[in-house]
Design a protein around this motif. Structure first.
Motif, PDB file in Angstrom:
ATOM      1  N   HIS A  45      11.314   7.057  16.196  1.00 20.61           N
ATOM      2  CA  HIS A  45      11.382   8.611  15.978  1.00 20.61           C
ATOM      3  C   HIS A  45      10.068   9.335  15.970  1.00 20.61           C
ATOM      4  N   GLU A  46       9.103   8.878  15.516  1.00 18.55           N
ATOM      5  CA  GLU A  46       7.679   9.268  15.748  1.00 18.55           C
ATOM      6  C   GLU A  46       7.140   9.307  16.944  1.00 18.55           C
ATOM      7  N   TYR A  47       7.324   8.115  17.505  1.00 16.79           N
ATOM      8  CA  TYR A  47       6.925   8.041  19.130  1.00 16.79           C
ATOM      9  C   TYR A  47       7.448   9.058  19.832  1.00 16.79           C
ATOM     10  N   ALA A  48       8.819   9.088  19.897  1.00 15.99           N
ATOM     11  CA  ALA A  48       9.422  10.459  20.837  1.00 15.99           C
ATOM     12  C   ALA A  48       8.795  11.759  20.103  1.00 15.99           C
ATOM     13  N   GLU A  49       8.854  12.206  19.003  1.00 18.88           N
ATOM     14  CA  GLU A  49       8.325  13.455  18.727  1.00 18.88           C
ATOM     15  C   GLU A  49       6.964  13.592  18.927  1.00 18.88           C
ATOM     16  N   THR A  50       5.964  12.579  18.941  1.00 17.25           N
ATOM     17  CA  THR A  50       4.633  12.893  19.473  1.00 17.25           C
ATOM     18  C   THR A  50       4.696  13.063  20.850  1.00 17.25           C
ATOM     19  N   ALA A  84       7.873   8.140   7.499  1.00 16.96           N
ATOM     20  CA  ALA A  84       6.641   8.300   8.222  1.00 16.96           C
ATOM     21  C   ALA A  84       6.425   9.614   8.609  1.00 16.96           C
ATOM     22  N   TRP A  85       5.241  10.097   9.181  1.00 16.62           N
ATOM     23  CA  TRP A  85       5.029  11.244   9.685  1.00 16.62           C
ATOM     24  C   TRP A  85       4.146  11.281  10.978  1.00 16.62           C
ATOM     25  N   HIS A  86       4.098  12.365  11.685  1.00 18.00           N
ATOM     26  CA  HIS A  86       2.792  12.395  12.761  1.00 18.00           C
ATOM     27  C   HIS A  86       2.267  13.922  12.648  1.00 18.00           C
ATOM     28  N   ASP A  87       1.115  13.855  13.422  1.00 16.96           N
ATOM     29  CA  ASP A  87       0.328  14.976  13.106  1.00 16.96           C
ATOM     30  C   ASP A  87      -0.779  15.023  14.112  1.00 16.96           C
ATOM     31  N   LYS A  88      -1.701  16.048  14.206  1.00 12.36           N
ATOM     32  CA  LYS A  88      -2.957  15.928  14.995  1.00 12.36           C
ATOM     33  C   LYS A  88      -4.123  16.133  14.013  1.00 12.36           C
ATOM     34  N   THR A  89      -5.552  15.794  14.463  1.00 10.33           N
ATOM     35  CA  THR A  89      -6.605  15.973  13.782  1.00 10.33           C
ATOM     36  C   THR A  89      -7.744  16.213  14.829  1.00 10.33           C
ATOM     37  N   ALA A 135      -3.826  12.798  18.444  1.00  8.76           N
ATOM     38  CA  ALA A 135      -2.343  12.837  18.011  1.00  8.76           C
ATOM     39  C   ALA A 135      -2.188  11.266  17.003  1.00  8.76           C
ATOM     40  N   TYR A 136      -1.708  11.310  15.757  1.00  5.38           N
ATOM     41  CA  TYR A 136      -1.794  10.025  15.099  1.00  5.38           C
ATOM     42  C   TYR A 136      -0.290  10.025  14.387  1.00  5.38           C
ATOM     43  N   THR A 137      -0.189   8.887  13.778  1.00  9.38           N
ATOM     44  CA  THR A 137       1.255   8.629  12.983  1.00  9.38           C
ATOM     45  C   THR A 137       0.882   8.132  11.933  1.00  9.38           C
ATOM     46  N   ASN A 138       1.252   8.348  10.523  1.00 15.12           N
ATOM     47  CA  ASN A 138       1.039   7.703   9.413  1.00 15.12           C
ATOM     48  C   ASN A 138       2.429   6.763   9.162  1.00 15.12           C
ATOM     49  N   LEU A 139       2.378   5.533   9.506  1.00 19.56           N
ATOM     50  CA  LEU A 139       3.446   4.531   9.538  1.00 19.56           C
ATOM     51  C   LEU A 139       3.226   3.470   8.113  1.00 19.56           C
ATOM     52  N   PRO A 140       4.143   3.867   7.239  1.00 16.59           N
ATOM     53  CA  PRO A 140       4.049   2.889   6.036  1.00 16.59           C
ATOM     54  C   PRO A 140       4.702   1.523   6.375  1.00 16.59           C
ATOM     55  N   TYR A 141       4.451   0.766   5.577  1.00 17.19           N
ATOM     56  CA  TYR A 141       5.134  -0.837   5.404  1.00 17.19           C
ATOM     57  C   TYR A 141       6.513  -0.577   4.897  1.00 17.19           C
ATOM     58  N   ILE A 142       7.617   0.015   5.638  1.00 23.13           N
ATOM     59  CA  ILE A 142       8.842   0.343   5.354  1.00 23.13           C
ATOM     60  C   ILE A 142       9.558  -0.663   4.813  1.00 23.13           C
ATOM     61  N   THR A 192       0.704  -1.183  -0.019  1.00 25.90           N
ATOM     62  CA  THR A 192       0.081  -0.063   0.028  1.00 25.90           C
ATOM     63  C   THR A 192       0.899   1.101   0.001  1.00 25.90           C
ATOM     64  N   HIS A 193       0.198   2.249  -0.363  1.00 23.70           N
ATOM     65  CA  HIS A 193       1.035   3.636  -0.499  1.00 23.70           C
ATOM     66  C   HIS A 193       0.222   4.836   0.294  1.00 23.70           C
ATOM     67  N   PRO A 194       0.284   4.791   1.530  1.00 24.70           N
ATOM     68  CA  PRO A 194      -0.499   5.815   2.390  1.00 24.70           C
ATOM     69  C   PRO A 194       0.154   7.348   2.042  1.00 24.70           C
ATOM     70  N   ASP A 195      -0.641   8.121   1.661  1.00 26.39           N
ATOM     71  CA  ASP A 195      -0.104   9.353   1.471  1.00 26.39           C
ATOM     72  C   ASP A 195       1.260   9.336   0.523  1.00 26.39           C
ATOM     73  N   GLY A 196       0.997   8.759  -0.730  1.00 22.56           N
ATOM     74  CA  GLY A 196       1.990   8.746  -1.622  1.00 22.56           C
ATOM     75  C   GLY A 196       3.255   7.809  -1.237  1.00 22.56           C
ATOM     76  N   PHE A 197       3.378   7.260  -0.319  1.00 23.62           N
ATOM     77  CA  PHE A 197       4.432   6.542   0.140  1.00 23.62           C
ATOM     78  C   PHE A 197       5.095   5.432  -0.958  1.00 23.62           C
ATOM     79  N   PRO A 198       6.049   5.514  -1.482  1.00 24.05           N
ATOM     80  CA  PRO A 198       7.364   6.005  -1.110  1.00 24.05           C
ATOM     81  C   PRO A 198       7.651   7.190  -1.817  1.00 24.05           C
ATOM     82  N   ASN A 199       6.844   7.425  -2.828  1.00 30.74           N
ATOM     83  CA  ASN A 199       7.180   8.554  -3.933  1.00 30.74           C
ATOM     84  C   ASN A 199       7.092   9.879  -3.290  1.00 30.74           C
ATOM     85  N   SER A 200       6.555  10.146  -2.086  1.00 33.43           N
ATOM     86  CA  SER A 200       6.294  11.298  -1.393  1.00 33.43           C
ATOM     87  C   SER A 200       7.688  11.646  -0.614  1.00 33.43           C
TER      88      SER A 200
END
Length: 328
Positions: free
Chosen positions: A271-276, A225-230, A238-245, A213-221
Motif C-alpha cells: 500500500h505505502e510503496y505504491a502510494e509513494t 503505516a504512513w508515508h511522507d516527505k521530509t 520520500a519515506y515510510t513509517n512501517l511499524p512491526y505489524i 516499539t511504538h513509532p509515532d504512537g503505534f498502535p494507539n494512533s
C-alpha cells in the motif's frame, strides 16, 4: 487524501536532531537531521504539527466487505501538479532500514520477508506492479489519463530493492516521534550514499521499527503505516513509517483471516510503496476523492506469486480499469 494531524513537543523535535550519535558511521553521525516540511511551530513556539499522507488505518480492512459496488468518477485519480519532479517515482528504488538494536529479535521473520518481497517485485512475474505504469508526471494538473504524454512510472526490469541497512549500533527510541523517524530517513540517505537530490528523486526509505516499539504512537494512533516527505541537505526525501505489524496479531491490516502473521505487513508495505511511487512528494501526485492509489482499495488483498515466494499484495486503483485491481 487521508490526512492525520498530530502534535509533538518542540523538545521532542530538538531531541530528534541529537539522536544521530552512535547510529553507524561518522557520515551518518554527522548528517543533519531532516525536518518535516509539513511541520510548523505555533506562535508560542511550543507545538509542531506534522501532516502525514497515505495513512493505512488499522481498522481500514474488513474481511469479506465489498469494494465499491459501482465505480464512479469519485474513484478516478488525477494528478495534482504539472511538475516534472516529485510527482511520481519513474524508476522506483526501495531502501529498507531496520532501525535499532531491537532487531536482534524478529519473531515473525519480518526482515527476511520484506527483502524477499522486494527482490521479487519486478519483471514478468510481477503483474501487480504493472498497474503503476499508467501514472506519470510532467502533464497538466487534473490529467486522469497520461496516454503517451509525460514521464511514466517504469515497471522494474530488476529488483527495485536498492539496499538494506540494519542500523543496530544502538537502540531506536521505543516511542519514536514523527520527527525522529524523518531523521532516520536522512541518516539512511547518508548511509546509502544518496547525498544529492538526483538519486532521491526515486529513492524511498522504509523505516521499519522492531517488535515491541511504538513509532509515532503505534498502535494507539490507529494506523498500520504512513508515508511522507521530509527535507534534508540531500534534498527532499520520500519515506515510510512501517511499524512491526505482527505485534497486532494475525489478521491485522489485511483482509485475510487465515492466521498468516506476515500478511498484514506485506499488504501495508505494498500500500505505502505504491502510494509513494504515485504521490512521491505528497500531495502533488495522483489522488482522488477517496485518497491515493492504495486508499481506494483497502478491502482488496490477493496472494500474488513472485519469483521469490507468494506475498499478500494490496489492491490498487486503476484508472484504466476503472476499478481496484491486483494486476495490470
Amino acid at each position: 487524501m487521508r490526512i492525520r494531524r498530530l502534535a509533538v513537543t518542540l523538545a521532542a523535535v530538538t531531541t530528534a536532531g541529537l539522536v544521530t550519535a552512535g547510529l553507524g558511521s561518522a557520515a551518518q553521525a554527522a548528517a543533519p537531521a531532516p525536518a518535516d516540511t509539513a511541520s510548523g511551530v505555533t506562535a508560542s513556539g511550543v507545538t509542531v504539527h506534522d501532516v502525514h499522507y497515505g495513512e493505512k488505518p488499522i481498522g481500514g480492512h474488513v474481511a469479506g466487505a465489498p469494494l465499491q459496488a459501482k465505480a464512479t468518477s469519485a474513484n478516478t485519480l488525477s494528478v495534482r501538479s504539472s511538475g516534472k519532479q516529485g510527482v511520481v517515482s519513474p524508476t522506483p528504488k526501495v531502501y529498507l532500514v531496520f532501525w535499532g538494536s531491537q532487531w536482534a529479535s524478529d519473531p515473525a521473520g519480518v526482515a527476511p520477508d520484506l527483502q524477499a518481497m522486494f527482490k521479487g517485485l519486478y519483471g514478468s512475474a510481477d503483474t501487480w506492479g504493472t498497474i503503476l505504469t499508467q501514472y506519470c508526471e510532467g502533464v497538466a494538473t487534473g490529467t486522469t489519463n497520461c496516454g503517451t504524454k509525460g514521464t511514466h512510472v517504469t515497471h522494474p526490469a530488476s529488483s527495485p530493492l536498492g539496499g538494506v541497512w540494519f542500523d543496530n549500533a544502538s537502540a531506536a527510541p521505543t516511542n519514536a516521534t514523527a520527527a525522529q523517524i524523518a531523521a532516520e530517513a536522512g541518516h539512511a540517505a547518508a548511509h546509502f550514499g544518496n547525498t544529492t537530490q538526483a538519486p532521491n528523486l526515486n529513492a524511498q526509505y522504509v523505516v521499519v521499527s522492531a517488535t515491541g516499539t511504538h513509532p509515532d504512537g503505534f498502535p494507539n494512533s490507529g494506523f498500520c503505516a504512513w508515508h511522507d516527505k521530509t527535507t534534508s541537505s540531500y534534498g527532499k526525501l520520500a519515506y515510510t513509517n512501517l511499524p512491526y505489524i505482527p505485534d497486532l496479531g494475525a489478521g491485522a491490516c489485511t483482509t485475510f483471516t487465515d492466521g498468516r502473521m506476515l500478511s498484514g505487513i506485506e499488504s501495508t508495505e505494498t500500500h505505502e510503496y505504491a502510494e509513494t511511487v504515485t504521490d512521491f512528494w505528497p500531495s502533488i501526485g495522483w489522488n482522488g476523492k477517496n485518497g491515493e492509489i492504495g486508499d481506494e482499495c483497502q478491502n482488496l488483498d490477493a496472494y500474488v506469486p513472485l519469483s521469490t515466494g507468494t506475498f499478500d499484495l494490496q489492491g490498487l486503483w486503476s484508472n484504466a480499469a476503472n476499478a481496484c485491481a491486483t494486476k495490470g
